[in-house]
Motif scaffolding. Sequence first.
Motif, PDB file in Angstrom:
ATOM      1  N   UNK A  71       1.049  -1.541  -0.053  1.00 18.64           N
ATOM      2  CA  UNK A  71       0.309   0.182  -0.009  1.00 18.64           C
ATOM      3  C   UNK A  71       1.547   0.883   0.302  1.00 18.64           C
ATOM      4  N   UNK A  72       0.640   2.622  -0.712  1.00 19.93           N
ATOM      5  CA  UNK A  72       1.651   3.645  -0.937  1.00 19.93           C
ATOM      6  C   UNK A  72      -0.084   4.999  -0.124  1.00 19.93           C
TER       7      UNK A  72
ATOM      8  N   UNK B 141       3.199   2.346   2.668  1.00 17.44           N
ATOM      9  CA  UNK B 141       2.967   1.575   3.683  1.00 17.44           C
ATOM     10  C   UNK B 141       4.340   0.336   4.545  1.00 17.44           C
ATOM     11  N   UNK B 142       5.529   0.617   5.515  1.00 15.00           N
ATOM     12  CA  UNK B 142       6.054  -0.321   6.098  1.00 15.00           C
ATOM     13  C   UNK B 142       5.556  -1.295   7.024  1.00 15.00           C
ATOM     14  N   UNK B 143       4.766  -0.722   8.021  1.00 10.48           N
ATOM     15  CA  UNK B 143       4.041  -1.812   9.136  1.00 10.48           C
ATOM     16  C   UNK B 143       2.444  -0.937   8.924  1.00 10.48           C
TER      17      UNK B 143
ATOM     18  N   UNK C 154       5.468   4.879   7.567  1.00 11.88           N
ATOM     19  CA  UNK C 154       5.743   5.415   6.478  1.00 11.88           C
ATOM     20  C   UNK C 154       6.672   5.190   6.008  1.00 11.88           C
ATOM     21  N   UNK C 155       7.305   5.652   4.853  1.00 11.73           N
ATOM     22  CA  UNK C 155       8.886   5.348   4.665  1.00 11.73           C
ATOM     23  C   UNK C 155       9.468   7.168   4.256  1.00 11.73           C
ATOM     24  N   UNK C 156       8.142   7.729   3.599  1.00 12.72           N
ATOM     25  CA  UNK C 156       9.028   8.910   3.929  1.00 12.72           C
ATOM     26  C   UNK C 156       7.316   9.788   4.084  1.00 12.72           C
TER      27      UNK C 156
END
Length: 166
Positions: free
Chosen positions: A136-137, A143-145, A158-160
């Motif tokens: 999912x973005x 989305x990392x978790x 999220x990573x950003x």
Amino acid sequence: MKKIGSILILAMFFVASAFAPRTQNVHEVEADIVDLAVSTDFLSTLVAAVKAGDLVDVLKGDGPFTVFAPTNDAFAALPAGTVENLLKPENKDKLVAVLTYHVVPGKIMSTDLKNGQKATTVQGSAVTVTLKDGKAMINDATVTAADIEADNGVVHVIDKVILPPM
């Protein structure tokens, strides 16, 4: 050989029980979104920003809220000086706009996300959900978790850092 097999079975039992879902009990700690973030080392920059933006009481409120929480690495990836500038008192309005762009009213679990879905943030602008290759973005952040539940909502890491349209 029989002894090694027994040890392996015992080890697998302990590993499985360590990761088994927990049921409600007296030892379970309840936490709101802020407490959850405070207890997570890789969200310390987000916590500092929430404090600087005077949003602690809001995110400790009843909710429910869905928070797309950028990691410390996500903040570090911003252009040099961005975080420091946002944390200055004179830039509080910009900081609040960025932070509230990461919050959606209501509790949206990952299973609720649909490809192309738009969700209006507390900031007022919408984010776009993209589902691709099992990930999912949210805008351009992955989305990392997902589905980290709190008493007053849910957190998706999220990573950003996503920035609202200006």
